[in-house]
Design an enzyme around this catalytic site. Structure first.
Site, mmCIF file in Angstrom:
data_model
loop_
_atom_site.group_PDB
_atom_site.id
_atom_site.type_symbol
_atom_site.label_atom_id
_atom_site.label_comp_id
_atom_site.label_asym_id
_atom_site.label_seq_id
_atom_site.Cartn_x
_atom_site.Cartn_y
_atom_site.Cartn_z
ATOM 1 N N ILE A 166 -15.510 26.602 64.586
ATOM 2 C CA ILE A 166 -15.833 27.585 65.625
ATOM 3 C C ILE A 166 -14.757 27.594 66.712
ATOM 4 O O ILE A 166 -14.271 28.648 67.114
ATOM 5 C CB ILE A 166 -17.232 27.315 66.210
ATOM 6 C CG1 ILE A 166 -18.291 27.482 65.107
ATOM 7 C CG2 ILE A 166 -17.523 28.246 67.384
ATOM 8 C CD1 ILE A 166 -19.680 26.992 65.459
ATOM 9 N N ASP A 270 -26.218 28.710 75.333
ATOM 10 C CA ASP A 270 -27.016 29.205 74.206
ATOM 11 C C ASP A 270 -27.943 28.100 73.708
ATOM 12 O O ASP A 270 -28.849 28.365 72.923
ATOM 13 C CB ASP A 270 -26.075 29.643 73.069
ATOM 14 C CG ASP A 270 -26.823 30.264 71.903
ATOM 15 O OD1 ASP A 270 -27.700 31.116 72.166
ATOM 16 O OD2 ASP A 270 -26.558 29.911 70.741
ATOM 17 N N GLU A 275 -35.546 22.659 73.544
ATOM 18 C CA GLU A 275 -35.646 24.077 73.177
ATOM 19 C C GLU A 275 -37.045 24.407 72.660
ATOM 20 O O GLU A 275 -37.550 23.660 71.811
ATOM 21 C CB GLU A 275 -34.595 24.416 72.115
ATOM 22 C CG GLU A 275 -33.185 24.373 72.697
ATOM 23 C CD GLU A 275 -32.096 24.707 71.669
ATOM 24 O OE1 GLU A 275 -32.427 25.042 70.514
ATOM 25 O OE2 GLU A 275 -30.922 24.623 72.035
ATOM 26 N N HIS A 293 -30.546 30.257 71.776
ATOM 27 C CA HIS A 293 -29.940 29.660 70.562
ATOM 28 C C HIS A 293 -29.751 30.717 69.466
ATOM 29 O O HIS A 293 -30.218 30.564 68.338
ATOM 30 C CB HIS A 293 -30.812 28.497 70.047
ATOM 31 C CG HIS A 293 -30.008 27.521 69.214
ATOM 32 N ND1 HIS A 293 -30.229 26.172 69.202
ATOM 33 C CD2 HIS A 293 -28.976 27.717 68.351
ATOM 34 C CE1 HIS A 293 -29.378 25.575 68.382
ATOM 35 N NE2 HIS A 293 -28.607 26.502 67.856
ATOM 36 N N ILE A 294 -29.051 31.787 69.872
ATOM 37 C CA ILE A 294 -28.828 32.883 68.918
ATOM 38 C C ILE A 294 -27.354 32.978 68.532
ATOM 39 O O ILE A 294 -26.913 33.995 68.000
ATOM 40 C CB ILE A 294 -29.306 34.239 69.493
ATOM 41 C CG1 ILE A 294 -28.718 34.458 70.892
ATOM 42 C CG2 ILE A 294 -30.823 34.328 69.504
ATOM 43 C CD1 ILE A 294 -28.837 35.889 71.404
ATOM 44 N N GLY A 295 -26.612 31.909 68.837
ATOM 45 C CA GLY A 295 -25.168 31.916 68.556
ATOM 46 C C GLY A 295 -24.844 32.318 67.124
ATOM 47 O O GLY A 295 -23.838 32.971 66.860
ATOM 48 N N ALA A 296 -25.700 31.931 66.175
ATOM 49 C CA ALA A 296 -25.390 32.194 64.762
ATOM 50 C C ALA A 296 -26.161 33.385 64.218
ATOM 51 O O ALA A 296 -26.113 33.662 63.023
ATOM 52 C CB ALA A 296 -25.718 30.952 63.941
HETATM 53 P P1 NAD Z 1 -16.748 21.397 63.086
HETATM 54 O O1 NAD Z 1 -17.244 20.152 62.460
HETATM 55 O O2 NAD Z 1 -15.970 22.360 62.248
HETATM 56 O O3 NAD Z 1 -15.857 21.022 64.356
HETATM 57 C C1 NAD Z 1 -16.208 20.054 65.293
HETATM 58 C C2 NAD Z 1 -14.925 19.605 65.991
HETATM 59 O O4 NAD Z 1 -15.262 18.710 67.039
HETATM 60 C C3 NAD Z 1 -13.979 18.854 65.053
HETATM 61 O O5 NAD Z 1 -12.681 19.434 65.084
HETATM 62 C C4 NAD Z 1 -13.955 17.436 65.615
HETATM 63 O O6 NAD Z 1 -12.683 16.827 65.460
HETATM 64 C C5 NAD Z 1 -14.282 17.676 67.070
HETATM 65 N N1 NAD Z 1 -14.850 16.510 67.736
HETATM 66 C C6 NAD Z 1 -15.736 15.605 67.252
HETATM 67 N N2 NAD Z 1 -16.026 14.682 68.203
HETATM 68 C C7 NAD Z 1 -15.304 15.032 69.300
HETATM 69 C C8 NAD Z 1 -15.183 14.479 70.609
HETATM 70 N N3 NAD Z 1 -15.846 13.392 70.969
HETATM 71 N N4 NAD Z 1 -14.382 15.102 71.495
HETATM 72 C C9 NAD Z 1 -13.691 16.220 71.151
HETATM 73 N N5 NAD Z 1 -13.737 16.777 69.918
HETATM 74 C C10 NAD Z 1 -14.547 16.189 69.009
HETATM 75 O O7 NAD Z 1 -18.037 22.097 63.735
HETATM 76 P P2 NAD Z 1 -18.272 23.655 64.007
HETATM 77 O O8 NAD Z 1 -18.795 24.290 62.780
HETATM 78 O O9 NAD Z 1 -17.075 24.232 64.689
HETATM 79 O O10 NAD Z 1 -19.513 23.560 65.030
HETATM 80 C C11 NAD Z 1 -19.304 23.165 66.374
HETATM 81 C C12 NAD Z 1 -20.643 23.086 67.115
HETATM 82 O O11 NAD Z 1 -21.311 24.350 67.089
HETATM 83 C C13 NAD Z 1 -21.646 22.104 66.504
HETATM 84 O O12 NAD Z 1 -22.306 21.434 67.558
HETATM 85 C C14 NAD Z 1 -22.637 22.983 65.800
HETATM 86 O O13 NAD Z 1 -23.885 22.354 65.676
HETATM 87 C C15 NAD Z 1 -22.676 24.143 66.770
HETATM 88 N N6 NAD Z 1 -23.235 25.376 66.225
HETATM 89 C C16 NAD Z 1 -24.047 26.111 67.060
HETATM 90 C C17 NAD Z 1 -24.618 27.275 66.612
HETATM 91 C C18 NAD Z 1 -25.498 28.100 67.512
HETATM 92 O O14 NAD Z 1 -26.384 28.772 67.018
HETATM 93 N N7 NAD Z 1 -25.270 28.090 68.814
HETATM 94 C C19 NAD Z 1 -24.383 27.709 65.296
HETATM 95 C C20 NAD Z 1 -23.522 26.964 64.479
HETATM 96 C C21 NAD Z 1 -22.956 25.795 64.964
#
Ligand code: NAD
Length: 540
Positions: A166, A270, A275, A293-296
């Protein structure tokens, strides 16, 4: 249960095709994709009992979150080869039960990345231009133009915490707004950062210099309350913060104080610690924009998830490998017997290293020494090591099947080599992490139990379990005592102590087994001691 309309049309031709059950509503495009190879049955109202009764005929099942693929379901499914979750989380699938049965579990981790990145931009714009509050005001019959003076994104600095799937999508979108981008992600490689054209800096630099900060890390023990009072203190008073990742990464109480006191200017959320948020004071603030929590939540993300998992199921039915497998491959019993003792050692070595490694990891080098070097299927050990190193830092579960693919996707260089000499032991595993500015290695053996015998070239003899404190220091009189005294001041009891040094008066390593967890502030205190130049706590 009904047979899907597309399948009905050509039912005569596909009667002998393998059967796939779609148990939750998924996008039509996924169904069409799958019908090329399978007899697709759609029953999105299927009950738990019905599922247990009918699953015996199916080779594949696709679910979203409604249907629970429990152990009971899996045990009633002798033909089942693949369970596909059209989305990211697999909380509704008993992955262990599936693994035991050799059933692959797949998901669609990339399906939501663009959608979440766009929502992030939406929240950023909404705070920058006060869209939500302005909307409310106009609908209340007011016309308060001067109240809603905003800021441009052009030329502003966006700090991205976590540049995975993301975060990377946010980069391209923010660039098109003319924003400068700085990133904090200690686990990405230089190459991955260069490819996206971003500057990787430390957390403090992001906090100090960003006009807007956006969070895209998983919620882990390391990231829980990553942004709290101290971090808000460092931020610009005009800064905004956005969280579209997980509640709990920002300390909400501290966020409220920072917003209330004017320490920062706004927030876009979000996700929340609880929640839906109940009696959450953040909801009363005008400078906070919130979504449930509608990000996705877009139809495109759902469509993509359906297409991705349909392709995965198709691959499996056609005999090729799916990409996003979350569970373990089946190993034949004979190989398992010879290699199994090293599973635990590999796990400990990987787990140890990720806790002591510093900086952005570029390389992971694994060397198998002595008799072990000649055993087959050692790559499974490398997978275990990678799994232990990557799992704590990534959102998607990293396991034995997907660990190499995840590492490769992140641009990590993984090497596996063999060496005859095992330093006097029968077999030995050495794992080295090479980061931008440092290298750290650990070597271990397995004789009835795993043991660490070398840390960064210093000889030690440590059972890798419980809490350890590792310090690097100059081997001068009084240093060991000073470390012991400092731990004593904090009531931390030392159970055992090992020291390793290469020469008298030179650099040395101390490994202490302690009875309680060593808090971060104690580690910081230890680092301030004379002749101690590094200290780290490891929990195994
Ligand atoms: P991802 O695993 O592709 O990326 C996570 C990144 O965080 C990695 O590059 C990792 O190196 C880095 N990271 C890990 N620990 C770290 C730290 N302590 N400090 C800095 N960087 C660190 O994950 P993604 O698919 O990009 O998802 C990111 C977030 O978005 C997750 O929390 C996921 O649950 C959330 N998400 C939210 C929604 C939503 O509806 N709002 C939907 C999908 C995902």
């Amino acid at each position: 249960m009904y047979v899907h309309q597309y399948q009905k049309k050509i039912k005569g031709e596909i009667m002998d095709k393998m059967k796939v059950l779609i148990a939750d509503q998924i996008n039509e495009k996924g169904i069409i994709e799958l019908e090329e190879v399978a007899d697709v049955v759609v029953d999105t109202d299927i009950t738990k009992e019905e599922l247990v009764n009918v699953i015996k005929d199916f080779v594949g099942i696709i679910v979203r979150s409604r249907t629970k693929v429990t152990r009971e379901v899996i045990e009633a499914a002798p033909k089942l080869k693949i369970i596909a979750r059209a989305g990211v989380g697999v909380d509704n699938v008993d992955v262990s039960a599936a693994t035991e049965k050799g059933i692959m579990v797949v998901n669609a981790p990339e399906s939501t990345s663009i959608t979440v990145a766009e929502h992030t931009m939406g929240l950023i714009l909404s705070i920058a231009r006060k869209i939500a509050v302005a909307d409310k005001s106009v609908k209340e019959g007011k016309w308060e133009k001067s109240k809603f003076m905003g800021i441009e994104l052009n030329g502003k600095t966006l700090g991205i915490i976590g540049m995975g799937r993301i975060g990377s999508q946010v980069v391209t979108r923010a660039k098109s707004f003319g924003m400068e981008i700085i990133v904090y992600d200690p686990y990405i490689t230089k190459e991955a950062a260069a490819e996206l054209g971003v500057t990787v800096v430390d957390l403090e630099t992001v906090l100090r210099n960003s006009d807007i900060i956006t969070i895209h890390v998983p919620l882990t023990p390391e990231t829980k309350h990553l942004i709290s009072k101290d971090e808000f203190e460092i931020m610009k008073d005009s800064a905004f913060i956005v969280n579209c990742a997980r509640g709990g990464i920002i300390n909400e109480k501290d966020l409220y104080d920072a917003l209330e006191s004017g320490k920062i200017a706004g927030a876009g959320l979000d996700v929340f610690e609880v929640e839906p948020p109940v009696d959450n004071p953040l909801l009363n603030l005008d400078n906070v924009v919130v979504t449930p929590h509608i990000g996705a939540s877009t139809s495109e993300a759902q469509r993509d998830a359906a297409i991705i998992v349909a392709k995965e199921v198709k691959n499996v039915l056609e005999g090729s490998s799916p990409k996003n497998v979350l569970n373990m491959p089946v190993i034949d019993p004979k190989t398992l017997q010879t290699i199994k003792p090293y599973f635990e050692l590999s796990e400990k070595l990987g787990n140890f290293l990720i806790q002591v490694a510093k900086g952005n990891i570029n390389e992971i080098n694994v060397t198998y020494c002595g008799e072990l070097a000649e055993l087959p299927k050692k790559d499974i050990l490398t997978r275990i090591i990678l799994q232990e190193i990557l799992n704590p830092i990534l959102t998607e579960p990293v396991n034995l099947v997907n660990a190499p693919a995840v590492a490769e996707k992140r641009g990590l260089i993984i090497t596996e080599s063999k060496r005859k000499d095992a330093k006097g032991y029968n077999s030995l595993i050495k794992v080295e992490i090479v980061s931008k500015d440092s290298k750290i290695s650990v070597e271990g053996i397995f004789v009835k139990e795993p043991k660490i015998v070398m840390i960064n070239g210093y000889k030690v003899d440590v059972k890798p379990e419980g809490t350890m404190m590792i310090a690097k220091y100059t081997d001068l009189p009084g240093t060991i005592g000073a470390i012991g005294t400092k731990l004593g001041e904090y009531n931390i009891n030392i159970a055992t102590m090992q020291v390793g040094r290469k020469e008298l008066g030179g650099e040395a390593v101390m490994v202490l087994k302690v009875d309680e967890k060593v808090p971060k502030d104690v580690i910081d205190e230890l680092k301030k001691l004379e002749h101690v130049y590094d200290a780290v706590a490891v929990n195994l």
